[in-house]
Write an enzyme that holds these catalytic residues in place. Structure first.
Site, short mmCIF file in Angstrom:
data_model
loop_
_atom_site.label_atom_id
_atom_site.label_comp_id
_atom_site.label_asym_id
_atom_site.label_seq_id
_atom_site.Cartn_x
_atom_site.Cartn_y
_atom_site.Cartn_z
N GLU A 1 5.76 -1.32 -33.21
CA GLU A 1 4.90 -0.83 -34.29
C GLU A 1 3.59 -1.59 -34.33
O GLU A 1 2.59 -1.11 -34.86
CB GLU A 1 5.62 -0.97 -35.64
CG GLU A 1 5.88 -2.42 -36.03
CD GLU A 1 6.62 -2.57 -37.35
OE1 GLU A 1 6.89 -1.55 -38.01
OE2 GLU A 1 6.94 -3.72 -37.72
N LEU B 1 17.02 2.21 -39.49
CA LEU B 1 18.28 2.37 -38.76
C LEU B 1 18.58 1.16 -37.89
O LEU B 1 19.73 0.74 -37.76
CB LEU B 1 18.23 3.64 -37.90
CG LEU B 1 18.05 4.96 -38.64
CD1 LEU B 1 17.99 6.11 -37.63
CD2 LEU B 1 19.19 5.18 -39.64
N GLN B 2 17.55 0.58 -37.29
CA GLN B 2 17.76 -0.52 -36.35
C GLN B 2 18.25 -1.78 -37.04
O GLN B 2 19.01 -2.57 -36.47
CB GLN B 2 16.48 -0.80 -35.56
CG GLN B 2 15.30 -1.25 -36.40
CD GLN B 2 13.97 -1.05 -35.70
OE1 GLN B 2 13.71 -1.67 -34.68
NE2 GLN B 2 13.13 -0.17 -36.24
N ARG C 1 5.72 -6.55 -35.66
CA ARG C 1 4.29 -6.52 -36.00
C ARG C 1 3.47 -7.34 -35.02
O ARG C 1 2.50 -6.87 -34.45
CB ARG C 1 4.10 -7.06 -37.42
CG ARG C 1 2.65 -7.17 -37.88
CD ARG C 1 2.58 -7.73 -39.28
NE ARG C 1 3.25 -6.85 -40.22
CZ ARG C 1 2.67 -5.84 -40.86
NH1 ARG C 1 1.39 -5.60 -40.66
NH2 ARG C 1 3.35 -5.08 -41.68
N ASP D 1 12.98 -9.85 -36.31
CA ASP D 1 11.85 -9.98 -35.39
C ASP D 1 12.00 -11.13 -34.40
O ASP D 1 11.21 -11.23 -33.45
CB ASP D 1 10.55 -10.16 -36.18
CG ASP D 1 10.19 -8.94 -37.00
OD1 ASP D 1 10.37 -7.82 -36.48
OD2 ASP D 1 9.75 -9.09 -38.15
#
Length: 419
Positions: free
Chosen positions: A247, A298-299, A192, A144
């Site tokens: 997301e 996957l990322q 997030r 992140d």
């Protein structure tokens, strides 16, 4: 100074390069046999310490440890488990100290994000109170890119490279088919509260007006009317529209578009499903044919497309953690420091754990375009060096070769502990 053993653990969601940090820790620790005896790795993170499930890494071969550098996932197992405060649940901290004492552990290397840095900080303080001081060094990791006090976070550069590449390739597909088929493609990425991964998708662009045409950040409140109007205008202008959405995209009142009722071990609401929600809005209001993708694991698992810069930095912070520990430093986290000048360069610095514990670094507003739907050139200049270079794993029979460790645990010395 007597020889003491070390404990290393991986925490939280893994990255494509967290094992490169493990490699840095283990290979560097083996260079200091007069100060560090064995390195025990926690089986499934901090749970390995609480359950006394300690993997003896001295039993792993030199080649196996070196192979961690190109292996995704968490080689020793990770977990989402948040320790309470020593005041609320002292038994957990007492257990950690008991296990560390039983196995002559004097060094604790915790490889994770903000919550993990908080744990390492608390263990450092509590161990002093218990009269058995532990040298605690945090090893930064998060896809992140939301840890403060470091220019960037190991794990992010590889995710950024994967997302930019995937968006670029998918956009060519949509461009090819939009005349008679799909008009809108939406890719949902992790993030997030911080939109760094979403921002990285813009690195797919070679020139102005290239896809992705629109980016949805957690830092910007979502407006349905503005979004739909922008999609419609983009389709009119270019024939198709590519959107990358975090997301964590949310409305003005803070409600996530995709919020569920379940939470994880840290109390975070489970997210996922923003893309299909946006697609349904488009279908209902504009009638366009669409496709969407949720990149999900996957990322963060795509080691085959890792950034060489990211791999080097991940290894470097692991190695630096050990170097700092043997120098007698404690309660710190190695950081990445961006150098000055026209050519990208970086070095390793340090920061006290209390400065990064449970603190999120969101994207600054000047990195987001005025309308809130794309990045600025300043943001692009920050991001671009982080995805540079390729560091391919070895391949065999057409697929990557990954290291599999023996993960043999030492004999337990203490009674069982309920977690």
């Amino acid at each position: 100074m007597p020889v003491r053993n070390a404990f290393y653990a991986q925490s939280g969601g893994v990255t494509a390069v967290i094992n490169a940090s493990a490699c840095g820790v283990l290979e560097t620790a083996r260079q200091y046999p007069d100060q560090i005896g064995k390195v025990y790795a926690g089986h499934n993170g901090i749970l390995g310490a609480l359950k006394e499930e300690l993997i003896d890494t001295s039993l792993e071969s030199i080649d196996a440890i070196a192979g961690l550098r190109h292996t995704p996932g968490g080689a020793f197992g990770s977990c989402r488990y948040k320790l309470s405060t020593p005041e609320d649940k002292p038994v957990e901290y007492q257990r950690l100290i008991e296990v560390f004492k039983a196995h002559n552990i004097g060094y604790f290397f915790y490889n994770g994000g903000g919550d993990s840095m908080d744990t390492a900080h608390k263990v450092s303080l509590y161990s002093k109170e218990m009269g058995y001081p532990i040298t605690c060094i945090g090893v930064p990791k998060t896809v992140d890119n939301d840890l403060p006090a470091t220019d960037n976070c190991p794990g992010f550069g590889s995710v950024a490279k994967y997302i930019a590449t995937s968006v670029k390739e998918a956009s060519l597909d949509i461009e090819s088919m939009h005349e008679t088929s799909t008009k809108v493609f939406i890719m949902e990425v992790m993030g997030r509260h911080a939109g760094w991964i979403t921002a990285a998708a813009a690195l797919a662009m070679d020139k102005e007006n290239d896809p992705p045409h629109m980016l949805l950040f957690p830092e910007i409140d979502f407006c349905r009317e503005t979004f739909l109007a922008q999609v419609e205008q983009t389709v009119e202008d270019h024939g198709y529209c590519v959107v990358v959405a975090s997301e964590g995209t949310h409305y003005g009142d803070g409600t996530f578009l995709s919020a569920s009722r379940s939470t994880d071990a840290f109390g975070h609401v489970q997210l996922g499903g923003t893309a299909p929600i946006l697609a349904r809005m488009i279908k209902d209001s504009l009638g366009y044919k669409y496709h969407w993708a949720v990149v999900d694991y996957l990322q963060r698992a795509a080691r085959h497309m890792a950034s060489a810069v990211d791999v080097e930095q991940a290894y470097a912070v692991g190695a630096a953690a050990v170097e700092y520990a043997v120098q007698g430093k404690n309660g710190i986290m190695p950081t990445i420091v961006r150098g000055e000048g026209p050519e990208y360069n970086w070095s390793i610095g340090e920061v006290p754990l209390e400065m990064v514990a449970n603190v999120e670094m969101k994207m600054p507003r000047h990195f987001i375009r005025g309308d809130g739907l794309h990045i600025t050139e300043e943001c692009r200049r920050y991001l671009a060096p982080l995805i540079m270079g390729e560091d391919y794993p070895p391949f065999k029979n057409g697929v990557p070769v990954h290291t599999r460790l023996n993960r043999a645990c030492v004999e337990k010395k203490l009674p069982a502990f309920d977690v």
